[in-house]
Design a protein around this motif. Structure first.
Motif, PDB file in Angstrom:
ATOM      1  N   UNK A  74      -4.027  75.967  41.487  1.00  0.00           N
ATOM      2  CA  UNK A  74      -5.297  75.242  41.546  1.00  0.00           C
ATOM      3  C   UNK A  74      -6.525  76.110  41.769  1.00  0.00           C
ATOM      4  N   UNK A  75      -6.365  77.387  42.072  1.00  0.00           N
ATOM      5  CA  UNK A  75      -7.505  78.244  42.390  1.00  0.00           C
ATOM      6  C   UNK A  75      -8.335  78.623  41.191  1.00  0.00           C
ATOM      7  N   UNK A  76      -9.603  78.858  41.438  1.00  0.00           N
ATOM      8  CA  UNK A  76     -10.539  79.383  40.446  1.00  0.00           C
ATOM      9  C   UNK A  76     -10.644  78.522  39.186  1.00  0.00           C
ATOM     10  N   UNK A  77     -10.713  77.227  39.364  1.00  0.00           N
ATOM     11  CA  UNK A  77     -10.886  76.310  38.233  1.00  0.00           C
ATOM     12  C   UNK A  77     -12.264  75.658  38.291  1.00  0.00           C
ATOM     13  N   UNK A  78     -12.765  75.277  37.138  1.00  0.00           N
ATOM     14  CA  UNK A  78     -14.026  74.546  37.063  1.00  0.00           C
ATOM     15  C   UNK A  78     -13.777  73.139  37.597  1.00  0.00           C
ATOM     16  N   UNK A  80     -15.627  70.681  37.937  1.00  0.00           N
ATOM     17  CA  UNK A  80     -16.440  69.600  37.376  1.00  0.00           C
ATOM     18  C   UNK A  80     -15.799  68.945  36.158  1.00  0.00           C
ATOM     19  N   UNK A  81     -14.728  69.513  35.650  1.00  0.00           N
ATOM     20  CA  UNK A  81     -14.119  69.000  34.426  1.00  0.00           C
ATOM     21  C   UNK A  81     -12.651  68.671  34.696  1.00  0.00           C
ATOM     22  N   UNK A  82     -12.351  67.393  34.875  1.00  0.00           N
ATOM     23  CA  UNK A  82     -10.994  66.968  35.230  1.00  0.00           C
ATOM     24  C   UNK A  82      -9.979  67.330  34.151  1.00  0.00           C
ATOM     25  N   UNK A  83     -10.330  67.198  32.899  1.00  0.00           N
ATOM     26  CA  UNK A  83      -9.386  67.517  31.819  1.00  0.00           C
ATOM     27  C   UNK A  83      -9.093  69.012  31.793  1.00  0.00           C
ATOM     28  N   UNK A  84     -10.109  69.821  32.043  1.00  0.00           N
ATOM     29  CA  UNK A  84      -9.926  71.265  32.113  1.00  0.00           C
ATOM     30  C   UNK A  84      -8.958  71.615  33.256  1.00  0.00           C
ATOM     31  N   UNK A  85      -9.127  70.963  34.384  1.00  0.00           N
ATOM     32  CA  UNK A  85      -8.237  71.204  35.532  1.00  0.00           C
ATOM     33  C   UNK A  85      -6.803  70.853  35.157  1.00  0.00           C
ATOM     34  N   UNK A  86      -6.595  69.670  34.589  1.00  0.00           N
ATOM     35  CA  UNK A  86      -5.236  69.253  34.190  1.00  0.00           C
ATOM     36  C   UNK A  86      -4.600  70.242  33.224  1.00  0.00           C
ATOM     37  N   UNK A  87      -5.352  70.671  32.237  1.00  0.00           N
ATOM     38  CA  UNK A  87      -4.827  71.592  31.228  1.00  0.00           C
ATOM     39  C   UNK A  87      -4.448  72.934  31.856  1.00  0.00           C
ATOM     40  N   UNK A  88      -5.318  73.491  32.667  1.00  0.00           N
ATOM     41  CA  UNK A  88      -5.037  74.794  33.275  1.00  0.00           C
ATOM     42  C   UNK A  88      -3.892  74.719  34.279  1.00  0.00           C
ATOM     43  N   UNK A  89      -3.850  73.664  35.076  1.00  0.00           N
ATOM     44  CA  UNK A  89      -2.756  73.518  36.038  1.00  0.00           C
ATOM     45  C   UNK A  89      -1.429  73.365  35.305  1.00  0.00           C
ATOM     46  N   UNK A  90      -1.416  72.586  34.231  1.00  0.00           N
ATOM     47  CA  UNK A  90      -0.203  72.413  33.436  1.00  0.00           C
ATOM     48  C   UNK A  90       0.269  73.749  32.861  1.00  0.00           C
TER      49      UNK A  90
END
Length: 101
Positions: A74-78, A80-90
């Motif tokens: 979860x570190x160093x993610x934007x 403000x963008x929930x979809x970006x977070x989901x994609x990067x965490x996945x």
């Protein structure tokens, strides 16, 4: 607490609590991999502290049965963008999972 004293504490807890201790937490510090833990303890080992897909493989090779990962997912993610977070965490989770195969 040093790795050596943590292992002594884990051994004592395991022998006094019988089968109730199922994991030892290994703090990864100063770039050292706790290779001696697997030979000293016959219980599942969890590596914790600064774990990510780049260093998790060496911890598994050193004997860790599990990796405790928070910042590596979860570190160093934007934020403000929930979809970006989901994609990067996945993607990060998939990379970490592949270390065990």
């Amino acid at each position: 607490m040093t790795l050596s004293s943590a292992l002594k504490l884990a051994r004592r807890a395991y022998t006094s609590a019988s089968e109730t201790v199922t994991a030892v937490l290994l703090a990864r510090s100063s770039g050292r991999t706790p290779t001696g833990a697997r030979t000293q303890l016959d219980i599942p080992l969890v590596a914790i502290g600064g774990i990510n897909a780049d260093n998790g493989g060496s911890l598994i090779e050193a004997g860790a049965d599990m990796l405790a990962v928070i910042h590596g997912l979860f570190g160093e993610l934007d934020q403000t963008n929930a979809e970006d977070i989901r994609q990067h965490v996945r993607q990060r989770a998939e990379r970490l999972t592949s270390l065990f195969t």
